[in-house]
Design a protein around this motif. Structure first.
Motif, PDB file in Angstrom:
ATOM      1  N   LYS A   1       7.816  -6.221   4.197  1.00 55.32           N
ATOM      2  CA  LYS A   1       9.136  -5.629   3.946  1.00 55.32           C
ATOM      3  C   LYS A   1      10.123  -6.682   3.458  1.00 55.32           C
ATOM      4  CE  LYS A   1       8.654  -1.794   7.174  1.00 55.32           C
ATOM      5  NZ  LYS A   1       9.054  -1.251   8.478  1.00 55.32           N
ATOM      6  N   LYS A   2      10.087  -7.858   4.059  1.00 56.72           N
ATOM      7  CA  LYS A   2      10.983  -8.947   3.653  1.00 56.72           C
ATOM      8  C   LYS A   2      10.737  -9.342   2.199  1.00 56.72           C
ATOM      9  CE  LYS A   2      12.320 -13.584   5.155  1.00 56.72           C
ATOM     10  NZ  LYS A   2      12.050 -14.644   6.127  1.00 56.72           N
ATOM     11  N   SER A   3       9.511  -9.175   1.733  1.00 57.35           N
ATOM     12  CA  SER A   3       9.153  -9.532   0.363  1.00 57.35           C
ATOM     13  C   SER A   3       9.344  -8.375  -0.617  1.00 57.35           C
ATOM     14  CB  SER A   3       7.700 -10.022   0.311  1.00 57.35           C
ATOM     15  OG  SER A   3       7.576 -11.241   1.011  1.00 57.35           O
ATOM     16  N   GLY A   4       9.983  -7.304  -0.165  1.00 56.87           N
ATOM     17  CA  GLY A   4      10.296  -6.206  -1.068  1.00 56.87           C
ATOM     18  C   GLY A   4       9.261  -5.102  -1.137  1.00 56.87           C
ATOM     19  N   PHE A   5       8.232  -5.166  -0.321  1.00 57.64           N
ATOM     20  CA  PHE A   5       7.247  -4.091  -0.257  1.00 57.64           C
ATOM     21  C   PHE A   5       7.810  -2.973   0.611  1.00 57.64           C
ATOM     22  CE2 PHE A   5       4.815  -7.720  -1.458  1.00 57.64           C
ATOM     23  CZ  PHE A   5       3.687  -7.267  -2.126  1.00 57.64           C
ATOM     24  N   ARG A   6       7.360  -1.757   0.368  1.00 56.33           N
ATOM     25  CA  ARG A   6       7.790  -0.639   1.203  1.00 56.33           C
ATOM     26  C   ARG A   6       6.579   0.211   1.554  1.00 56.33           C
ATOM     27  NH1 ARG A   6       7.105   2.926  -2.425  1.00 56.33           N
ATOM     28  NH2 ARG A   6       7.883   2.899  -4.525  1.00 56.33           N
ATOM     29  N   PRO A   7       6.593   0.797   2.738  1.00 59.40           N
ATOM     30  CA  PRO A   7       5.467   1.667   3.099  1.00 59.40           C
ATOM     31  C   PRO A   7       5.429   2.888   2.187  1.00 59.40           C
ATOM     32  CG  PRO A   7       6.914   1.278   4.989  1.00 59.40           C
ATOM     33  CD  PRO A   7       7.573   0.693   3.790  1.00 59.40           C
ATOM     34  N   GLN A   8       4.250   3.361   1.891  1.00 60.07           N
ATOM     35  CA  GLN A   8       4.093   4.576   1.093  1.00 60.07           C
ATOM     36  C   GLN A   8       4.578   5.765   1.906  1.00 60.07           C
ATOM     37  OE1 GLN A   8       3.249   5.948  -1.739  1.00 60.07           O
ATOM     38  NE2 GLN A   8       2.618   4.175  -2.891  1.00 60.07           N
ATOM     39  N   GLU A   9       5.239   6.681   1.280  1.00 58.06           N
ATOM     40  CA  GLU A   9       5.713   7.881   1.961  1.00 58.06           C
ATOM     41  C   GLU A   9       4.624   8.949   2.031  1.00 58.06           C
ATOM     42  OE1 GLU A   9       8.573   7.941   3.535  1.00 58.06           O
ATOM     43  OE2 GLU A   9       8.950   5.905   2.828  1.00 58.06           O
ATOM     44  N   LYS A  10       3.549   8.746   1.300  1.00 57.46           N
ATOM     45  CA  LYS A  10       2.455   9.712   1.284  1.00 57.46           C
ATOM     46  C   LYS A  10       1.526   9.459   2.463  1.00 57.46           C
ATOM     47  CE  LYS A  10       2.579   9.724  -3.727  1.00 57.46           C
ATOM     48  NZ  LYS A  10       1.871   9.399  -4.940  1.00 57.46           N
ATOM     49  N   ASP A  11       0.869  10.505   2.905  1.00 60.72           N
ATOM     50  CA  ASP A  11      -0.111  10.364   3.983  1.00 60.72           C
ATOM     51  C   ASP A  11      -1.491  10.149   3.383  1.00 60.72           C
ATOM     52  OD1 ASP A  11       1.729  10.808   6.048  1.00 60.72           O
ATOM     53  OD2 ASP A  11       1.584  12.968   5.773  1.00 60.72           O
ATOM     54  N   PHE A  12      -2.160   9.140   3.863  1.00 63.49           N
ATOM     55  CA  PHE A  12      -3.511   8.847   3.423  1.00 63.49           C
ATOM     56  C   PHE A  12      -4.369   8.571   4.645  1.00 63.49           C
ATOM     57  CE2 PHE A  12      -1.007   7.588  -0.259  1.00 63.49           C
ATOM     58  CZ  PHE A  12      -1.721   8.159  -1.305  1.00 63.49           C
ATOM     59  N   ASN A  13      -5.642   8.843   4.538  1.00 65.44           N
ATOM     60  CA  ASN A  13      -6.610   8.412   5.522  1.00 65.44           C
ATOM     61  C   ASN A  13      -7.455   7.336   4.864  1.00 65.44           C
ATOM     62  OD1 ASN A  13      -6.061  10.154   7.727  1.00 65.44           O
ATOM     63  ND2 ASN A  13      -7.001  11.819   6.595  1.00 65.44           N
ATOM     64  N   LEU A  14      -7.775   6.301   5.591  1.00 65.83           N
ATOM     65  CA  LEU A  14      -8.653   5.257   5.098  1.00 65.83           C
ATOM     66  C   LEU A  14     -10.079   5.643   5.480  1.00 65.83           C
ATOM     67  CD1 LEU A  14      -9.113   2.462   3.831  1.00 65.83           C
ATOM     68  CD2 LEU A  14      -8.836   1.505   6.135  1.00 65.83           C
ATOM     69  N   PHE A  15     -10.902   5.889   4.486  1.00 67.68           N
ATOM     70  CA  PHE A  15     -12.304   6.218   4.718  1.00 67.68           C
ATOM     71  C   PHE A  15     -13.127   4.973   4.429  1.00 67.68           C
ATOM     72  CE2 PHE A  15     -10.403  10.311   4.102  1.00 67.68           C
ATOM     73  CZ  PHE A  15     -11.124  11.152   4.926  1.00 67.68           C
ATOM     74  N   VAL A  16     -14.039   4.638   5.320  1.00 66.87           N
ATOM     75  CA  VAL A  16     -14.850   3.437   5.189  1.00 66.87           C
ATOM     76  C   VAL A  16     -16.304   3.792   5.423  1.00 66.87           C
ATOM     77  CG1 VAL A  16     -15.290   1.144   6.131  1.00 66.87           C
ATOM     78  CG2 VAL A  16     -12.952   2.006   6.050  1.00 66.87           C
ATOM     79  N   TRP A  17     -17.160   3.286   4.581  1.00 67.29           N
ATOM     80  CA  TRP A  17     -18.602   3.378   4.782  1.00 67.29           C
ATOM     81  C   TRP A  17     -19.092   1.943   4.893  1.00 67.29           C
ATOM     82  CZ3 TRP A  17     -22.752   1.302   2.124  1.00 67.29           C
ATOM     83  CH2 TRP A  17     -24.021   1.752   2.529  1.00 67.29           C
ATOM     84  N   GLU A  18     -19.831   1.641   5.930  1.00 70.24           N
ATOM     85  CA  GLU A  18     -20.363   0.291   6.128  1.00 70.24           C
ATOM     86  C   GLU A  18     -21.871   0.318   6.140  1.00 70.24           C
ATOM     87  OE1 GLU A  18     -18.390  -2.254   9.011  1.00 70.24           O
ATOM     88  OE2 GLU A  18     -16.980  -0.590   9.365  1.00 70.24           O
ATOM     89  N   ARG A  19     -22.439  -0.665   5.463  1.00 75.09           N
ATOM     90  CA  ARG A  19     -23.901  -0.817   5.473  1.00 75.09           C
ATOM     91  C   ARG A  19     -24.320  -1.306   6.846  1.00 75.09           C
ATOM     92  NH1 ARG A  19     -26.677  -3.047   0.561  1.00 75.09           N
ATOM     93  NH2 ARG A  19     -24.538  -3.605   0.127  1.00 75.09           N
ATOM     94  N   LYS A  20     -25.345  -0.740   7.365  1.00 72.11           N
ATOM     95  CA  LYS A  20     -25.850  -1.126   8.695  1.00 72.11           C
ATOM     96  C   LYS A  20     -26.719  -2.346   8.619  1.00 72.11           C
ATOM     97  CE  LYS A  20     -24.625   2.797  10.847  1.00 72.11           C
ATOM     98  NZ  LYS A  20     -23.568   2.935  11.620  1.00 72.11           N
TER      99      LYS A  20
END
Length: 148
Positions: free
Chosen positions: A129-148
């Motif tokens: 935030k101090k560097s001028g970034f702002r949180p996205q107002e949109k809702d997202f889910n982070l989907f992750v697939w990991e190799r076993k």
């Protein structure tokens, strides 16, 4: 009384010494780096990646790892990792590294710079935030697939 600190931001130089110091900071902050120093150098040499380090008295005290992304919709720069050694936190180093990342994005001419910050990581949220970034107002889910 706070001592002034001479800090230099420079590009990671693909050396074993830089890789060893970078891995050490990663281990102190994330306890997660599974790669050898040689693999870190190999990753850094990929043209999509850019790593900047913060150096004090020839010792790396922090780093930012950036990844260029391009899709059919945009060209962006992803802040993959940003870390500062615990002894040097709360001195503005992460902010300086983010500013370097933004400057690099200008050189590339990308559409945006983004970073994923954990909800509980209040310090990193403040730095972004101090560097001028702002949180996205949109809702997202982070989907992750990991190799076993």
């Amino acid at each position: 009384m706070k001592r002034s600190m001479t800090l230099r931001i420079r590009v990671f130089n693909d050396s074993l010494e830089d890789a060893t110091q970078l891995k050490g900071i990663d281990q102190l902050t994330f306890q997660d780096c599974k790669y050898s120093e040689e693999k870190i150098i190999e990753i850094a040499k990929d043209q999509r990646n850019k790593i900047f380090v913060a150096e004090k008295d020839r010792e790396i005290v922090g780093f930012i790892s950036l990844l260029q992304v391009q899709t059919l919709h945009y060209r962006g720069l992803w802040v993959d990792l940003i870390a500062v050694a615990p002894a040097y936190q709360h001195m503005g180093i992460a902010t300086k590294l983010l500013e370097q990342g933004k400057q690099y994005s200008e050189e590339l001419g990308v559409d945006f710079v983004s970073g994923l910050v954990a909800i509980q990581n209040i310090g990193s949220q403040g730095t972004f935030k101090k560097s001028g970034f702002r949180p996205q107002e949109k809702d997202f889910n982070l989907f992750v697939w990991e190799r076993k």
